[in-house]
Design a protein around this motif. Structure first.
Motif, PDB file in Angstrom:
ATOM      1  N   ALA A 156       0.832  -1.206   0.000  1.00  0.00           N
ATOM      2  CA  ALA A 156       0.000   0.000   0.000  1.00  0.00           C
ATOM      3  C   ALA A 156       0.866   1.255   0.000  1.00  0.00           C
ATOM      4  O   ALA A 156       1.869   1.322   0.709  1.00  0.00           O
ATOM      5  CB  ALA A 156      -0.912   0.005   1.218  1.00  0.00           C
ATOM      6  N   GLN A 157       0.481   2.239  -0.794  1.00  0.00           N
ATOM      7  CA  GLN A 157       1.132   3.557  -0.807  1.00  0.00           C
ATOM      8  C   GLN A 157       0.523   4.350   0.352  1.00  0.00           C
ATOM      9  O   GLN A 157      -0.524   4.966   0.221  1.00  0.00           O
ATOM     10  CB  GLN A 157       0.889   4.252  -2.142  1.00  0.00           C
ATOM     11  CG  GLN A 157       1.548   5.596  -2.260  1.00  0.00           C
ATOM     12  CD  GLN A 157       1.137   6.327  -3.523  1.00  0.00           C
ATOM     13  OE1 GLN A 157       0.003   6.207  -3.973  1.00  0.00           O
ATOM     14  NE2 GLN A 157       2.040   7.095  -4.086  1.00  0.00           N
ATOM     15  N   LEU A 158       1.161   4.320   1.497  1.00  0.00           N
ATOM     16  CA  LEU A 158       0.561   4.778   2.742  1.00  0.00           C
ATOM     17  C   LEU A 158       0.263   6.271   2.817  1.00  0.00           C
ATOM     18  O   LEU A 158      -0.471   6.691   3.704  1.00  0.00           O
ATOM     19  CB  LEU A 158       1.421   4.340   3.928  1.00  0.00           C
ATOM     20  CG  LEU A 158       1.509   2.818   4.085  1.00  0.00           C
ATOM     21  CD1 LEU A 158       2.430   2.457   5.241  1.00  0.00           C
ATOM     22  CD2 LEU A 158       0.130   2.192   4.270  1.00  0.00           C
ATOM     23  N   ASP A 159       0.771   7.077   1.901  1.00  0.00           N
ATOM     24  CA  ASP A 159       0.389   8.486   1.925  1.00  0.00           C
ATOM     25  C   ASP A 159      -0.976   8.717   1.278  1.00  0.00           C
ATOM     26  O   ASP A 159      -1.570   9.776   1.453  1.00  0.00           O
ATOM     27  CB  ASP A 159       1.462   9.379   1.300  1.00  0.00           C
ATOM     28  CG  ASP A 159       1.759   9.050  -0.156  1.00  0.00           C
ATOM     29  OD1 ASP A 159       1.609   7.878  -0.537  1.00  0.00           O
ATOM     30  OD2 ASP A 159       2.149   9.972  -0.892  1.00  0.00           O
ATOM     31  N   GLU A 160      -1.507   7.728   0.552  1.00  0.00           N
ATOM     32  CA  GLU A 160      -2.821   7.871  -0.079  1.00  0.00           C
ATOM     33  C   GLU A 160      -3.829   6.820   0.372  1.00  0.00           C
ATOM     34  O   GLU A 160      -5.026   7.046   0.309  1.00  0.00           O
ATOM     35  CB  GLU A 160      -2.690   7.808  -1.606  1.00  0.00           C
ATOM     36  CG  GLU A 160      -2.001   9.017  -2.186  1.00  0.00           C
ATOM     37  CD  GLU A 160      -2.119   9.081  -3.694  1.00  0.00           C
ATOM     38  OE1 GLU A 160      -3.125   8.594  -4.255  1.00  0.00           O
ATOM     39  OE2 GLU A 160      -1.199   9.626  -4.316  1.00  0.00           O
ATOM     40  N   VAL A 161      -3.351   5.663   0.801  1.00  0.00           N
ATOM     41  CA  VAL A 161      -4.252   4.578   1.199  1.00  0.00           C
ATOM     42  C   VAL A 161      -3.806   3.995   2.536  1.00  0.00           C
ATOM     43  O   VAL A 161      -2.624   3.948   2.841  1.00  0.00           O
ATOM     44  CB  VAL A 161      -4.334   3.465   0.121  1.00  0.00           C
ATOM     45  CG1 VAL A 161      -4.785   4.035  -1.211  1.00  0.00           C
ATOM     46  CG2 VAL A 161      -3.034   2.731  -0.044  1.00  0.00           C
ATOM     47  N   HIS A 162      -4.789   3.587   3.333  1.00  0.00           N
ATOM     48  CA  HIS A 162      -4.480   2.935   4.603  1.00  0.00           C
ATOM     49  C   HIS A 162      -4.026   1.494   4.384  1.00  0.00           C
ATOM     50  O   HIS A 162      -3.165   1.005   5.099  1.00  0.00           O
ATOM     51  CB  HIS A 162      -5.710   2.913   5.523  1.00  0.00           C
ATOM     52  CG  HIS A 162      -6.068   4.241   6.091  1.00  0.00           C
ATOM     53  ND1 HIS A 162      -5.254   4.947   6.939  1.00  0.00           N
ATOM     54  CD2 HIS A 162      -7.184   5.002   5.935  1.00  0.00           C
ATOM     55  CE1 HIS A 162      -5.843   6.075   7.288  1.00  0.00           C
ATOM     56  NE2 HIS A 162      -7.008   6.139   6.685  1.00  0.00           N
ATOM     57  N   ALA A 163      -4.652   0.832   3.408  1.00  0.00           N
ATOM     58  CA  ALA A 163      -4.375  -0.588   3.195  1.00  0.00           C
ATOM     59  C   ALA A 163      -4.897  -1.013   1.831  1.00  0.00           C
ATOM     60  O   ALA A 163      -5.656  -0.286   1.186  1.00  0.00           O
ATOM     61  CB  ALA A 163      -5.054  -1.424   4.285  1.00  0.00           C
ATOM     62  N   THR A 164      -4.469  -2.186   1.401  1.00  0.00           N
ATOM     63  CA  THR A 164      -4.990  -2.818   0.186  1.00  0.00           C
ATOM     64  C   THR A 164      -5.399  -4.238   0.547  1.00  0.00           C
ATOM     65  O   THR A 164      -4.850  -4.828   1.483  1.00  0.00           O
ATOM     66  CB  THR A 164      -3.931  -2.871  -0.932  1.00  0.00           C
ATOM     67  OG1 THR A 164      -2.829  -3.652  -0.492  1.00  0.00           O
ATOM     68  CG2 THR A 164      -3.444  -1.484  -1.293  1.00  0.00           C
ATOM     69  N   ARG A 165      -6.360  -4.767  -0.189  1.00  0.00           N
ATOM     70  CA  ARG A 165      -6.765  -6.155   0.046  1.00  0.00           C
ATOM     71  C   ARG A 165      -7.598  -6.663  -1.124  1.00  0.00           C
ATOM     72  O   ARG A 165      -8.206  -5.883  -1.851  1.00  0.00           O
ATOM     73  CB  ARG A 165      -7.551  -6.305   1.335  1.00  0.00           C
ATOM     74  CG  ARG A 165      -8.947  -5.682   1.288  1.00  0.00           C
ATOM     75  CD  ARG A 165      -9.701  -5.911   2.585  1.00  0.00           C
ATOM     76  NE  ARG A 165     -10.921  -5.144   2.637  1.00  0.00           N
ATOM     77  CZ  ARG A 165     -12.147  -5.661   2.454  1.00  0.00           C
ATOM     78  NH1 ARG A 165     -12.299  -6.940   2.237  1.00  0.00           N
ATOM     79  NH2 ARG A 165     -13.208  -4.883   2.497  1.00  0.00           N
ATOM     80  N   TRP A 166      -7.575  -7.979  -1.268  1.00  0.00           N
ATOM     81  CA  TRP A 166      -8.475  -8.639  -2.193  1.00  0.00           C
ATOM     82  C   TRP A 166      -9.760  -8.950  -1.432  1.00  0.00           C
ATOM     83  O   TRP A 166      -9.716  -9.379  -0.283  1.00  0.00           O
ATOM     84  CB  TRP A 166      -7.856  -9.922  -2.737  1.00  0.00           C
ATOM     85  CG  TRP A 166      -6.769  -9.653  -3.722  1.00  0.00           C
ATOM     86  CD1 TRP A 166      -5.434  -9.532  -3.470  1.00  0.00           C
ATOM     87  CD2 TRP A 166      -6.930  -9.460  -5.130  1.00  0.00           C
ATOM     88  NE1 TRP A 166      -4.748  -9.264  -4.629  1.00  0.00           N
ATOM     89  CE2 TRP A 166      -5.644  -9.226  -5.672  1.00  0.00           C
ATOM     90  CE3 TRP A 166      -8.022  -9.465  -5.992  1.00  0.00           C
ATOM     91  CZ2 TRP A 166      -5.419  -8.998  -7.025  1.00  0.00           C
ATOM     92  CZ3 TRP A 166      -7.805  -9.238  -7.342  1.00  0.00           C
ATOM     93  CH2 TRP A 166      -6.526  -9.008  -7.852  1.00  0.00           C
ATOM     94  N   ALA A 167     -10.900  -8.730  -2.071  1.00  0.00           N
ATOM     95  CA  ALA A 167     -12.200  -8.961  -1.446  1.00  0.00           C
ATOM     96  C   ALA A 167     -13.067  -9.772  -2.409  1.00  0.00           C
ATOM     97  O   ALA A 167     -12.804  -9.798  -3.618  1.00  0.00           O
ATOM     98  CB  ALA A 167     -12.872  -7.631  -1.128  1.00  0.00           C
TER      99      ALA A 167
END
Length: 187
Positions: A156-167
């Motif tokens: 995750a690019q932490l300056d724009e997103v808190h987290a990434t995940r597959w759902a």
């Protein structure tokens, strides 16, 4: 794209989208009006709206979708952002997806037939950002469909997103119902 080629390309994509893809209940009149009025839709300062690009990234079996927890908006969405110059709108969406998630092996979905026709054009209201002295406005989001292996690592690019995940793919209905409906028609 230069500002001139951007305007021509956007006008072409909108015309093709309306003729080949859009359902009768899609309202794109504000985008069409802004194009006709000569607005610089490649600039985020343009109001009442401007172009963004995003990537609907699904697993090859269409059972999962890659999401980001967006810092500013505070919810799970598809990766994307304000248009950044690229030879094609799909490449702008791809760049945003890679930057925000670190996903590798991204491939434009066969639905696009290697072209730049959006999978969905979604014009929607977004809140303003006081820190930028930005009023509420509209994002004309050109959404492109990609595939990627959900087994590859994400960063995750932490300056724009808190987290990434597959759902599970059903998560799309919460924030991208047009894309969810169109994707369901492919399977």
């Amino acid at each position: 794209m230069t500002p001139e080629t951007f305007a021509l390309a956007l006008s072409d994509r909108l015309a093709r989208y309306r003729a080949e893809v859009a359902s009768p209940d899609e309202y794109l009149s504000l985008l069409a009006w802004q194009i006709g009025a000569g607005h610089r839709l490649d600039l985020r300062e343009t109001m009442p709206g401007h172009v963004t690009t995003s990537a609907i990234i699904v697993s090859p079996d269409h059972r999962q979708v890659l999401l980001i927890d967006h810092i500013t908006i505070g919810r799970w969405l598809q990766p994307g952002g304000h248009y950044e110059p690229a030879p094609a709108f799909a490449l702008s969406a791809e760049r945003e997806a890679v930057e925000e998630t670190g996903v590798t092996g991204l491939a434009l979905h066969p639905w696009h037939r290697e072209g730049d026709l959006p999978f969905v054009i979604d014009s929607h209201d977004v809140p303003g950002k006081a820190a930028r002295q930005e009023p509420p406005h509209v994002h004309h989001d050109l959404q492109y469909l990609f595939t990627a292996d959900p087994g590859t690592p994400l960063v995750a690019q932490l300056d724009e997103v808190h987290a990434t995940r597959w759902a599970p793919i059903a998560a799309l209905t919460d924030f991208a119902p047009k894309a969810a409906h169109r994707l369901a028609q492919l399977t």
